[in-house]
Design a protein around this motif. Sequence first.
Motif, mmCIF file in Angstrom:
data_model
loop_
_atom_site.group_PDB
_atom_site.id
_atom_site.type_symbol
_atom_site.label_atom_id
_atom_site.label_comp_id
_atom_site.label_asym_id
_atom_site.label_seq_id
_atom_site.Cartn_x
_atom_site.Cartn_y
_atom_site.Cartn_z
ATOM 1 N N PHE A 80 0.700 -1.098 -0.040
ATOM 2 C CA PHE A 80 -0.011 0.053 0.065
ATOM 3 C C PHE A 80 0.895 1.333 -0.039
ATOM 4 O O PHE A 80 0.379 2.363 0.178
ATOM 5 C CB PHE A 80 -0.832 0.009 1.192
ATOM 6 C CG PHE A 80 -1.905 -1.118 1.395
ATOM 7 C CD1 PHE A 80 -3.143 -0.967 0.830
ATOM 8 C CD2 PHE A 80 -1.566 -2.253 1.653
ATOM 9 C CE1 PHE A 80 -4.163 -1.860 0.552
ATOM 10 C CE2 PHE A 80 -2.455 -3.474 1.816
ATOM 11 C CZ PHE A 80 -3.836 -3.134 1.326
ATOM 12 N N ASN A 81 2.244 1.194 -0.298
ATOM 13 C CA ASN A 81 3.082 2.285 -0.441
ATOM 14 C C ASN A 81 3.058 2.734 0.928
ATOM 15 O O ASN A 81 3.359 4.184 1.084
ATOM 16 C CB ASN A 81 2.840 3.245 -1.299
ATOM 17 C CG ASN A 81 3.109 2.641 -2.949
ATOM 18 O OD1 ASN A 81 3.824 2.102 -3.175
ATOM 19 N ND2 ASN A 81 1.991 2.974 -3.463
ATOM 20 N N LEU A 82 3.140 1.990 2.051
ATOM 21 C CA LEU A 82 3.300 2.625 3.540
ATOM 22 C C LEU A 82 4.371 1.965 3.961
ATOM 23 O O LEU A 82 4.834 0.814 3.947
ATOM 24 C CB LEU A 82 2.108 2.305 4.216
ATOM 25 C CG LEU A 82 0.667 2.684 3.925
ATOM 26 C CD1 LEU A 82 -0.376 2.247 4.592
ATOM 27 C CD2 LEU A 82 0.724 4.356 3.835
ATOM 28 N N ASP A 83 5.163 2.701 4.871
ATOM 29 C CA ASP A 83 6.498 2.219 5.325
ATOM 30 C C ASP A 83 6.552 2.745 7.007
ATOM 31 O O ASP A 83 7.022 3.667 7.250
ATOM 32 C CB ASP A 83 7.614 2.935 4.842
ATOM 33 C CG ASP A 83 8.954 2.480 5.232
ATOM 34 O OD1 ASP A 83 8.875 1.129 5.704
ATOM 35 O OD2 ASP A 83 9.869 3.067 4.928
ATOM 36 N N PRO A 84 5.502 2.028 7.589
ATOM 37 C CA PRO A 84 5.536 2.344 9.211
ATOM 38 C C PRO A 84 6.859 2.004 10.054
ATOM 39 O O PRO A 84 7.349 0.974 9.621
ATOM 40 C CB PRO A 84 4.267 1.561 9.657
ATOM 41 C CG PRO A 84 4.070 0.528 8.657
ATOM 42 C CD PRO A 84 4.717 1.045 7.387
ATOM 43 N N ASP A 85 7.163 2.768 11.020
ATOM 44 C CA ASP A 85 8.264 2.487 11.726
ATOM 45 C C ASP A 85 8.003 1.036 12.640
ATOM 46 O O ASP A 85 6.905 0.841 12.663
ATOM 47 C CB ASP A 85 8.932 3.511 12.609
ATOM 48 C CG ASP A 85 7.742 4.081 13.499
ATOM 49 O OD1 ASP A 85 6.896 3.277 13.984
ATOM 50 O OD2 ASP A 85 7.725 5.251 13.745
ATOM 51 N N MET A 86 9.180 0.518 13.242
ATOM 52 C CA MET A 86 8.794 -0.640 13.969
ATOM 53 C C MET A 86 7.945 -0.439 15.279
ATOM 54 O O MET A 86 7.290 -1.349 15.462
ATOM 55 C CB MET A 86 10.262 -1.194 14.351
ATOM 56 C CG MET A 86 10.904 -1.872 13.217
ATOM 57 S SD MET A 86 10.008 -3.084 12.391
ATOM 58 C CE MET A 86 10.760 -3.127 10.820
ATOM 59 N N THR A 87 8.065 0.947 15.724
ATOM 60 C CA THR A 87 6.963 0.927 16.961
ATOM 61 C C THR A 87 5.672 0.980 16.286
ATOM 62 O O THR A 87 4.764 0.450 17.096
ATOM 63 C CB THR A 87 7.209 2.490 17.327
ATOM 64 O OG1 THR A 87 8.712 2.544 17.760
ATOM 65 C CG2 THR A 87 6.732 2.594 18.677
ATOM 66 N N THR A 88 5.427 1.570 15.261
ATOM 67 C CA THR A 88 4.180 1.464 14.921
ATOM 68 C C THR A 88 3.648 -0.026 14.458
ATOM 69 O O THR A 88 2.393 -0.366 14.722
ATOM 70 C CB THR A 88 3.705 2.382 13.433
ATOM 71 O OG1 THR A 88 4.122 3.684 13.877
ATOM 72 C CG2 THR A 88 2.271 2.268 12.954
ATOM 73 N N ILE A 89 4.451 -0.583 13.841
ATOM 74 C CA ILE A 89 3.946 -2.207 13.527
ATOM 75 C C ILE A 89 3.809 -2.958 14.861
ATOM 76 O O ILE A 89 2.921 -3.642 14.802
ATOM 77 C CB ILE A 89 5.410 -2.733 12.669
ATOM 78 C CG1 ILE A 89 5.258 -2.137 11.419
ATOM 79 C CG2 ILE A 89 5.152 -4.301 12.652
ATOM 80 C CD1 ILE A 89 6.482 -2.551 10.502
ATOM 81 N N ASP A 90 4.505 -2.682 15.608
ATOM 82 C CA ASP A 90 4.390 -3.368 17.170
ATOM 83 C C ASP A 90 3.270 -2.926 17.768
ATOM 84 O O ASP A 90 2.462 -3.734 18.410
ATOM 85 C CB ASP A 90 5.800 -3.227 18.021
ATOM 86 C CG ASP A 90 6.995 -3.748 17.420
ATOM 87 O OD1 ASP A 90 6.996 -4.586 16.694
ATOM 88 O OD2 ASP A 90 7.985 -3.413 17.970
ATOM 89 N N GLU A 91 2.822 -1.622 17.764
ATOM 90 C CA GLU A 91 1.632 -1.387 18.260
ATOM 91 C C GLU A 91 0.258 -1.809 17.628
ATOM 92 O O GLU A 91 -0.437 -2.483 18.154
ATOM 93 C CB GLU A 91 1.349 0.254 17.971
ATOM 94 C CG GLU A 91 2.114 1.271 18.779
ATOM 95 C CD GLU A 91 1.948 2.749 18.472
ATOM 96 O OE1 GLU A 91 1.256 3.097 17.580
ATOM 97 O OE2 GLU A 91 2.703 3.436 19.176
ATOM 98 N N ILE A 92 0.513 -2.054 16.032
ATOM 99 C CA ILE A 92 -0.844 -2.831 15.496
ATOM 100 C C ILE A 92 -0.713 -4.248 15.734
ATOM 101 O O ILE A 92 -1.791 -4.719 15.888
ATOM 102 C CB ILE A 92 -0.083 -2.442 13.936
ATOM 103 C CG1 ILE A 92 -0.519 -0.859 13.593
ATOM 104 C CG2 ILE A 92 -1.375 -3.290 13.153
ATOM 105 C CD1 ILE A 92 -0.321 -0.448 12.166
ATOM 106 N N ASN A 93 0.546 -4.775 15.803
ATOM 107 C CA ASN A 93 0.510 -6.068 16.058
ATOM 108 C C ASN A 93 -0.055 -6.495 17.708
ATOM 109 O O ASN A 93 -0.662 -7.406 17.914
ATOM 110 C CB ASN A 93 1.970 -6.841 16.143
ATOM 111 C CG ASN A 93 2.260 -8.110 16.236
ATOM 112 O OD1 ASN A 93 1.569 -9.038 15.588
ATOM 113 N ND2 ASN A 93 2.681 -8.508 17.252
ATOM 114 N N GLU A 94 0.170 -5.752 18.652
ATOM 115 C CA GLU A 94 -0.204 -5.710 19.970
ATOM 116 C C GLU A 94 -1.977 -5.426 19.801
ATOM 117 O O GLU A 94 -2.414 -6.278 20.561
ATOM 118 C CB GLU A 94 0.302 -4.766 20.759
ATOM 119 C CG GLU A 94 1.582 -5.038 21.218
ATOM 120 C CD GLU A 94 1.601 -6.454 22.087
ATOM 121 O OE1 GLU A 94 0.805 -6.563 22.861
ATOM 122 O OE2 GLU A 94 2.601 -7.178 21.566
ATOM 123 N N LEU A 95 -2.329 -4.626 19.062
ATOM 124 C CA LEU A 95 -3.597 -4.283 18.904
ATOM 125 C C LEU A 95 -4.506 -5.526 18.428
ATOM 126 O O LEU A 95 -5.470 -6.193 18.773
ATOM 127 C CB LEU A 95 -4.099 -3.233 17.791
ATOM 128 C CG LEU A 95 -4.071 -1.692 18.550
ATOM 129 C CD1 LEU A 95 -4.375 -0.797 17.400
ATOM 130 C CD2 LEU A 95 -5.218 -1.835 19.789
#
Length: 96
Positions: A80-95
Amino acid sequence: MQKHTLLLFDLDETLLEGGWFKEGIIKTLQSHPSTRDIDAELFLEKKLRVPKSLVTQFKNRELTPHQFRRARWKHAFSCFNLDPDMTTIDEINELF
């Protein structure tokens, strides 16, 4: 002692995928500010199609389970042409 004939490891809960998995991804994407506008159905499709290179790296122990999980999310976001940082990825994974 009973012998086991099969032992499965469910990485990221993908082997036991069901309706809850799809619903969980959709709710997760809708609830995080950086992913609210993503097509959740398409994202799910991309997340389930793990690139062979990542699987190979994981099988060769070049990636830990945590790194593999992050790489799967990152790959799906890249579609989707998105490049979230690892903090954001970890937040989403936790959600999730």
